[in-house]
Design a protein around this motif. Structure first.
Motif, PDB file in Angstrom:
ATOM      1  N   GLU A   1       7.159   7.629 -20.357  1.00 49.07           N
ATOM      2  CA  GLU A   1       7.207   6.214 -19.977  1.00 49.07           C
ATOM      3  C   GLU A   1       7.252   5.282 -21.185  1.00 49.07           C
TER       4      GLU A   1
ATOM      5  N   SER B   1       6.998   7.139  -2.051  1.00 47.98           N
ATOM      6  CA  SER B   1       7.174   6.282  -3.235  1.00 47.98           C
ATOM      7  C   SER B   1       6.653   4.872  -2.975  1.00 47.98           C
ATOM      8  N   GLU B   2       6.547   4.485  -1.711  1.00 48.41           N
ATOM      9  CA  GLU B   2       6.030   3.162  -1.370  1.00 48.41           C
ATOM     10  C   GLU B   2       4.504   3.103  -1.429  1.00 48.41           C
TER      11      GLU B   2
ATOM     12  N   ARG C   1       3.027   4.112  -4.164  1.00 51.20           N
ATOM     13  CA  ARG C   1       2.751   3.840  -5.573  1.00 51.20           C
ATOM     14  C   ARG C   1       2.501   2.356  -5.781  1.00 51.20           C
ATOM     15  N   GLY C   2       1.474   2.073  -6.548  1.00 49.73           N
ATOM     16  CA  GLY C   2       1.179   0.672  -6.861  1.00 49.73           C
ATOM     17  C   GLY C   2       0.559  -0.054  -5.689  1.00 49.73           C
ATOM     18  N   ARG C   3       0.188   0.685  -4.658  1.00 43.03           N
ATOM     19  CA  ARG C   3      -0.403   0.062  -3.478  1.00 43.03           C
ATOM     20  C   ARG C   3      -1.733   0.757  -3.206  1.00 43.03           C
ATOM     21  N   LYS C   4      -2.601   0.117  -2.491  1.00 41.22           N
ATOM     22  CA  LYS C   4      -3.865   0.772  -2.158  1.00 41.22           C
ATOM     23  C   LYS C   4      -3.642   1.602  -0.895  1.00 41.22           C
TER      24      LYS C   4
ATOM     25  N   ASP D   1       6.517  11.844  -5.972  1.00 43.33           N
ATOM     26  CA  ASP D   1       5.934  10.731  -5.222  1.00 43.33           C
ATOM     27  C   ASP D   1       4.969  11.232  -4.146  1.00 43.33           C
TER      28      ASP D   1
ATOM     29  N   ASP E   1      -3.775  10.100  -4.240  1.00 40.88           N
ATOM     30  CA  ASP E   1      -4.440   8.848  -3.837  1.00 40.88           C
ATOM     31  C   ASP E   1      -5.341   9.104  -2.626  1.00 40.88           C
TER      32      ASP E   1
ATOM     33  N   GLU F   1       9.169  10.290 -10.486  1.00 39.59           N
ATOM     34  CA  GLU F   1       8.824   9.227  -9.532  1.00 39.59           C
ATOM     35  C   GLU F   1       9.895   8.144  -9.487  1.00 39.59           C
TER      36      GLU F   1
END
Ligand code: F6R
Length: 623
Positions: A104, A343-344, A346-349, A369, A376, A623
């Motif tokens: 990254e 993938s949705e 990611r970056g979400r709780k 993903d 998570d 990802e």
């Protein structure tokens, strides 16, 4: 998404590496390459395109080296060119690296290295690794320490294979949130991203843990944490398996795999369902020692009764299977179910707690993903369950409960038989949960189990209608856009039908909930756009038919998947893929089959690469 292999022993490395790459070609076919140490010098052989191009090069070059690493690429950074093909080498050609994953912070590292005078010849993030390692080796010559200093500067998830001209007696492997397996042979060692490519040669394997480096010699393997602490682990014995790639007379693997569906469904059903009179049982104990204890549904009945929410995470076709799973579990168990594209997440709780059951569906068990989403879920305290075709996958080791589809290897990149088997697992799981929670009557459970057992024969019946399906399919081969519609249990079938057509034939296709069409998408319809409606007798039959009539009124070419004996359908549809009569709840197992065949026939007719469609890879490990 990219596959890594390695070999070290007394045999010629190139044929061994090539045979392992063949097993991994499903991970990408943009280019392939080897780095071997030949008479004390590093020799790089690479070719753009499919593995067969590298094979041709090797037939010419015939390297005799007995140590090397190899790679098959799915392009992430930089187009599929020779310069971007792996292995990548340092400035003086003494070090080579193959890589799976994404670095990254590669842009920052590249700028720093360029500032120090390193010249880059490719657009890849991988080249940063080899220059960084080379730079660290200049500080001191201990290669293991240099690797550890290198990885400490890299962000992202990755797996690496490394070979150095100055250390011809060893190769290195690095695993950071990926999968790598070392095979321990008789005075020889193997390395591969997928254990299937190691088990071809030996049944003694060592899986690299997360954030671990392996120093691999012909007679020893040493493992180190990223902090440099040696980890002592003995290899475990697994079932050795010859990897059989055989089309068995079919023109393409895809067709073979569509035809295998009755068999794989029987296999999956017979494993978990002894008789319609008996409860579903996932705790069958015929599994590899590595996974014993993991395999099956381990939740207690009390825990199953405590669940008040189900969350399903998956990608692509597996996501569509998850959508069918939602309808089935909600219908049979009365528990609310949410389905997320992994993938949705990611970056979400990802919401969940000890009353949530989170299910990850993944054929490969390696989709980045999906793995991230299930991690998570582990973090939020959910119960976790995996449905996968690969009992040896990363997913299998993460989840508390594991259901394995009994499909064998699926070679064709487009999923067919594994989708069918995932659906069967959801039906069985729905019945299993409902039986324990008391939300289904004995009679309905028995009726569904009997219905499931009849599905393989229904698919056989449809496979006997191939000529008719082919003739109808080819009428659609000139389309530029195709719309699929379905409701309820067959809304996911519409999505899956559209995905199969797109990925195999490259014809643009969209799937919609039939009732949604008039909320916008209907604007695209005219006489050039076929609309394929999935029409099964049951709760949503009339409404789906009305939506089809709305499309007909816009002059769309109308096509139906409809059951034998439906005499209403011919009034609305120009042509019909006939399917046998089936319970609405179980119908997605049946309705998808003509759509798989249709996509195949069109793609083959258009001369597309059916088994390896452009731009795709079977295992999506980034990802
Ligand atoms: C389409 C297809 C893909 C996969 C998706 C998830 O035919 O095969 O959409 O379903 O990439 O892969 P798995 O199931 O391995 O997680």
């Amino acid at each position: 998404m990219c596959g890594i292999v390695g070999y070290l022993g007394s045999n010629k490395a190139a044929p061994v590496l090539l045979s392992k790459l063949r097993v991994l070609e499903y991970r990408g076919y943009d280019s392939a390459g080897l780095a071997v140490i030949e008479s004390g010098r590093l020799n790089i052989l690479k070719a753009v395109g499919k593995l067969s191009n590298l094979e041709t090069l090797l037939q010419k070059e015939r390297p005799t080296a007995t140590v090397g690493i190899g790679h098959t690429r799915w392009a992430t950074h930089g187009s599929p060119t020779d310069a971007n093909a792996h292995p990548h080498v340092n400035h003086n050609g003494t070090l080579a690296v193959v890589h799976n994953g994404i670095i990254e912070n590669y842009a920052e590292l590249k700028t720093e290295l360029q500032g120090k005078g390193y010249e880059f010849l490719s657009d890849t993030d991988t080249e940063v690794i080899v220059h960084l390692l080379s730079h660290e080796l200049e500080k001191d010559k201990d290669i293991l320490q240099a690797i550890l200093r290198t990885v400490s500067q890299m962000a992202g998830a990755y797996a690496l294979g490394i070979v150095s001209q100055t250390h011809p007696d060893r190769i290195f492997a690095v695993n950071h949130h990926y999968s790598l397996t070392v095979g321990v042979g008789d005075h020889e060692s193997f390395l591969a991203s997928d254990s299937a490519a190691v088990r071809q040669y030996t049944n003694k394997i060592l899986r690299l843990a997360q954030s671990e480096v392996a120093e691999i010699k012909a007679d020893s393997v040493r493992l180190f944490s990223f902090e440099g602490v040696e980890n002592h682990r003995e290899p475990i014995s697994v079932e050795a398996s010859a990897y059989k790639i055989d089309k068995e007379g079919y023109k393409h693997f895809l067709m073979k795999e569509i035809h295998e569906q009755p068999l794989v469904l029987r296999q999956t059903l017979s494993k978990y369902l002894v008789s319609p009179d008996k409860p579903v049982n996932f705790n069958v104990e015929d599994f590899s020692p590595e996974l014993s204890g993991l395999y099956g549904v381990k939740m207690t009945d009390e825990e199953i009764r405590s669940i008040d929410r189900v969350q399903i995470v998956a990608c692509g076709t597996a996501y569509h299977a998850g959508m069918v799973g939602k309808y089935v579990i909600e219908e049979l168990c009365g528990i609310p179910v949410e389905v997320d594209i992994a993938s949705e997440v990611r970056g979400r709780k990802l919401l969940g707690n000890n009353k949530t059951l989170t299910i990850a569906v993944s054929q490969s068990g390696e989709t980045a993903d999906t793995l991230a989403a299930i991690k998570d879920a582990i973090g939020n305290g959910s119960f976790t369950l995996g449905i996968t075709n690969r009992s040896d996958s990363h997913l299998a080791t993460l989840v508390q409960n594991l259901i394995v589809t009994e499909c064998g290897i699926e070679v064709s990149v487009a999923a067919t038989k594994t989708y069918a088997a995932q659906l069967v697992c959801f039906y069985l799981l729905g019945i299993y949960l409902a039986e324990i929670r008391g939300s289904i009557t004995k009679e309905r459970a028995k009726e569904l189990k009997k219905g499931l057992n009849q599905v393989p024969a229904l698919i056989e019946l449809m496979l006997g209608r191939e000529d008719a399906y082919r003739a109808e399919s080819l009428k659609l081969a000139d389309a530029q856009d195709v719309v699929f519609i379905g409701r309820g249990f067959n809304y996911p079938t519409a999505l899956e039908g559209a995905l199969k057509l797109k990925e195999l034939s490259y014809i643009h296709a969209s799937g919609y909930a039939a009732g949604e069409l008039k909320h916008g998408p209907i604007a695209v319809l005219d006489s050039s756009v076929p609309v394929i409606a999935i029409l099964v007798p049951g709760k949503v039959y009339e409404k789906t038919l009305s939506n089809a009539q709305e499309s007909r009124a816009r002059n769309a070419r109308m096509v139906a998947v409809a059951v034998d004996g439906d005499e209403v359908a011919p009034k609305t549809f120009d042509y019909i893929f006939r399917i046998p009569v089936v319970d609405e709840l179980l119908s997605p197992l049946v309705t998808v089959v003509p759509l798989q065949l249709m996509s195949y026939y069109i793609a083959d007719y258009l001369g597309k690469d059916v088994d390896q469609p452009r731009n795709l890879a079977k295992s999506v490990t980034v990802e």
